[in-house]
Design a protein around this motif. Structure first.
Motif, short mmCIF file in Angstrom:
data_model
loop_
_atom_site.label_atom_id
_atom_site.label_comp_id
_atom_site.label_asym_id
_atom_site.label_seq_id
_atom_site.Cartn_x
_atom_site.Cartn_y
_atom_site.Cartn_z
N MET A 1 -18.77 -20.27 -10.98
CA MET A 1 -19.49 -19.68 -9.85
C MET A 1 -18.57 -18.75 -9.08
O MET A 1 -17.37 -18.97 -9.00
CB MET A 1 -20.03 -20.78 -8.93
N ILE A 2 -19.19 -17.73 -8.52
CA ILE A 2 -18.47 -16.83 -7.63
C ILE A 2 -19.26 -16.69 -6.34
O ILE A 2 -20.49 -16.54 -6.36
CB ILE A 2 -18.26 -15.45 -8.28
N VAL A 3 -18.55 -16.81 -5.22
CA VAL A 3 -19.13 -16.53 -3.90
C VAL A 3 -18.30 -15.42 -3.29
O VAL A 3 -17.16 -15.66 -2.85
CB VAL A 3 -19.12 -17.78 -3.00
N SER A 4 -18.84 -14.22 -3.30
CA SER A 4 -18.09 -13.08 -2.80
C SER A 4 -18.54 -12.73 -1.39
O SER A 4 -19.65 -12.22 -1.18
CB SER A 4 -18.28 -11.86 -3.72
N HIS A 5 -17.65 -13.03 -0.41
CA HIS A 5 -17.94 -12.64 0.97
C HIS A 5 -17.80 -11.12 1.11
O HIS A 5 -18.48 -10.50 1.92
CB HIS A 5 -16.97 -13.34 1.92
N ARG A 6 -16.93 -10.56 0.30
CA ARG A 6 -16.71 -9.12 0.35
C ARG A 6 -17.98 -8.35 0.01
O ARG A 6 -18.32 -7.35 0.64
CB ARG A 6 -15.57 -8.73 -0.60
N HIS A 7 -18.73 -8.86 -0.99
CA HIS A 7 -19.92 -8.15 -1.45
C HIS A 7 -21.22 -8.91 -1.16
O HIS A 7 -22.29 -8.46 -1.55
CB HIS A 7 -19.81 -7.87 -2.94
N LYS A 8 -21.11 -10.06 -0.51
CA LYS A 8 -22.26 -10.87 -0.10
C LYS A 8 -23.17 -11.19 -1.30
O LYS A 8 -24.39 -10.96 -1.28
CB LYS A 8 -23.05 -10.18 1.01
N ILE A 10 -23.67 -14.25 -4.55
CA ILE A 10 -23.34 -15.55 -5.16
C ILE A 10 -23.81 -15.51 -6.59
O ILE A 10 -25.01 -15.27 -6.86
CB ILE A 10 -24.00 -16.72 -4.41
N PHE A 11 -22.90 -15.73 -7.53
CA PHE A 11 -23.27 -15.78 -8.94
C PHE A 11 -23.31 -17.22 -9.39
O PHE A 11 -22.30 -17.94 -9.35
CB PHE A 11 -22.27 -15.00 -9.79
N VAL A 12 -24.48 -17.67 -9.81
CA VAL A 12 -24.70 -19.04 -10.31
C VAL A 12 -24.60 -18.99 -11.82
O VAL A 12 -25.39 -18.31 -12.49
CB VAL A 12 -26.07 -19.57 -9.86
N LYS A 13 -23.66 -19.71 -12.37
CA LYS A 13 -23.39 -19.61 -13.80
C LYS A 13 -24.26 -20.57 -14.60
O LYS A 13 -24.26 -21.78 -14.37
CB LYS A 13 -21.91 -19.92 -14.06
N THR A 14 -25.00 -20.03 -15.56
CA THR A 14 -25.82 -20.83 -16.46
C THR A 14 -25.12 -20.92 -17.83
O THR A 14 -24.02 -20.41 -18.01
CB THR A 14 -27.22 -20.21 -16.59
N ALA A 18 -23.73 -15.37 -21.28
CA ALA A 18 -22.64 -14.45 -20.94
C ALA A 18 -22.05 -14.74 -19.57
O ALA A 18 -21.47 -13.86 -18.94
CB ALA A 18 -23.12 -12.99 -21.03
N GLY A 19 -22.15 -15.98 -19.11
CA GLY A 19 -21.69 -16.33 -17.78
C GLY A 19 -20.21 -16.09 -17.56
O GLY A 19 -19.81 -15.58 -16.50
N THR A 20 -19.38 -16.43 -18.55
CA THR A 20 -17.94 -16.24 -18.39
C THR A 20 -17.60 -14.76 -18.31
O THR A 20 -16.77 -14.34 -17.50
CB THR A 20 -17.18 -16.92 -19.54
N SER A 21 -18.24 -13.94 -19.13
CA SER A 21 -17.99 -12.50 -19.09
C SER A 21 -18.39 -11.91 -17.74
O SER A 21 -17.69 -11.06 -17.17
CB SER A 21 -18.75 -11.80 -20.21
N ILE A 22 -19.52 -12.37 -17.20
CA ILE A 22 -19.96 -11.88 -15.90
C ILE A 22 -19.00 -12.33 -14.80
O ILE A 22 -18.66 -11.56 -13.89
CB ILE A 22 -21.39 -12.35 -15.61
N GLU A 23 -18.54 -13.57 -14.89
CA GLU A 23 -17.54 -14.06 -13.93
C GLU A 23 -16.30 -13.18 -13.93
O GLU A 23 -15.78 -12.81 -12.87
CB GLU A 23 -17.13 -15.50 -14.27
N LEU A 24 -15.82 -12.86 -15.11
CA LEU A 24 -14.61 -12.03 -15.21
C LEU A 24 -14.85 -10.65 -14.60
O LEU A 24 -13.99 -10.11 -13.89
CB LEU A 24 -14.19 -11.89 -16.66
N LEU A 26 -17.08 -9.82 -12.25
CA LEU A 26 -17.22 -9.91 -10.80
C LEU A 26 -15.91 -10.28 -10.12
O LEU A 26 -15.58 -9.75 -9.05
CB LEU A 26 -18.30 -10.94 -10.45
N ALA A 27 -15.15 -11.20 -10.73
CA ALA A 27 -13.91 -11.67 -10.11
C ALA A 27 -12.92 -10.53 -9.92
O ALA A 27 -12.11 -10.55 -8.98
CB ALA A 27 -13.28 -12.77 -10.97
#
Length: 229
Positions: A1-8, A10-14, A18-24, A26-27
């Motif tokens: 999961m990612i919670v980005s205060h900078r960009h407001k 929240i990414f909920v990983k299923t 492709a959750g890990t790729s999306i996390e990378l 966004l992170a």
């Protein structure tokens, strides 16, 4: 999961989406105060931060199993973690953050997702040690299904995220999302590979009985999203 205060956001990983790729992806754009959870196995370029902490374990409890789970995670200070269901994340984040940030996840056609999940179980080294001869029928009979609705729905099965991206249109929908967030999008990084050698599409693999088993198992997700075989 990612919670980005900078960009407001929240990414909920299923699962198997492709959750890990999306996390990378966004992170890479997260700031020092954002929440970035660990990935297992660890990826050197990924820097988890701000995910640990105390929380009230009685929030969002609907069963004794929920309470036991929350108590264990609270004692470990696992406030937010990689595949945390959205309803528990909602209970552990400040209400103003959960209510005001854009909450996003990805869902995948259940037949396509099931075939991918089967290959993960059959080919992953950690599973081959336990069941090296796993067949597709054995997988289905054991009901080893990859349900994602519990990650983005409340305890009654209603979605509690703002946007559910479709895996079959992922590049297009991620490009739109990143544009809305004011971020560049050059495609997803390759996070995991090598678990699947048979690349046939699911329509060439499942027989009518197997197709029906999956349809029955994923009836809730099919109703939510209108998936078709």
């Amino acid at each position: 999961m990612i919670v980005s205060h900078r960009h407001k956001v929240i990414f909920v990983k299923t699962l198997k989406s492709a959750g890990t790729s999306i996390e990378l992806a966004l992170a890479h754009h997260c700031g020092p105060d954002d929440i970035v959870t660990p990935i297992f196995p660890a990826i050197p370029a990924h820097a988890p931060r701000n995910w640990r902490g105390w929380f009230a374990p009685w929030r969002e409890v609907r069963s004794r199993q929920d309470l036991r789970k929350n108590i264990v995670e609270c004692l470990r200070r696992d406030r937010i973690y990689n595949h945390i269901p959205a309803r528990f994340a909602r209970a552990r984040l400040p209400a103003q953050i959960w209510d005001s940030y854009l909450k996003v996840c990805v869902e995948r056609n259940p037949w396509d997702k099931t075939l991918s999940h089967f290959h993960m179980f059959r080919n992953a080294a950690w599973h081959r040690r336990h069941d090296p001869g796993l067949t597709l029928d054995g997988y289905l009979e054991n009901r080893i299904f990859c349900h994602n609705a519990p990650f983005y729905c409340d305890a009654d099965g209603a979605p509690i995220v703002d946007r559910i991206l479709r895996y079959d249109r992922l590049e297009e929908e991620l490009a739109t999302l990143f544009s809305e967030l004011g971020l560049p999008f050059d495609g997803l990084p390759q996070a995991k590979s090598g678990l699947r050698t048979d690349r046939r599409p699911y329509r060439e693999v499942f027989d009518p009985r197997q197709t029906r088993i999956i349809a029955e198992a994923f009836a809730h997700e099919i109703t939510l999203h209108g998936w078709e075989y």
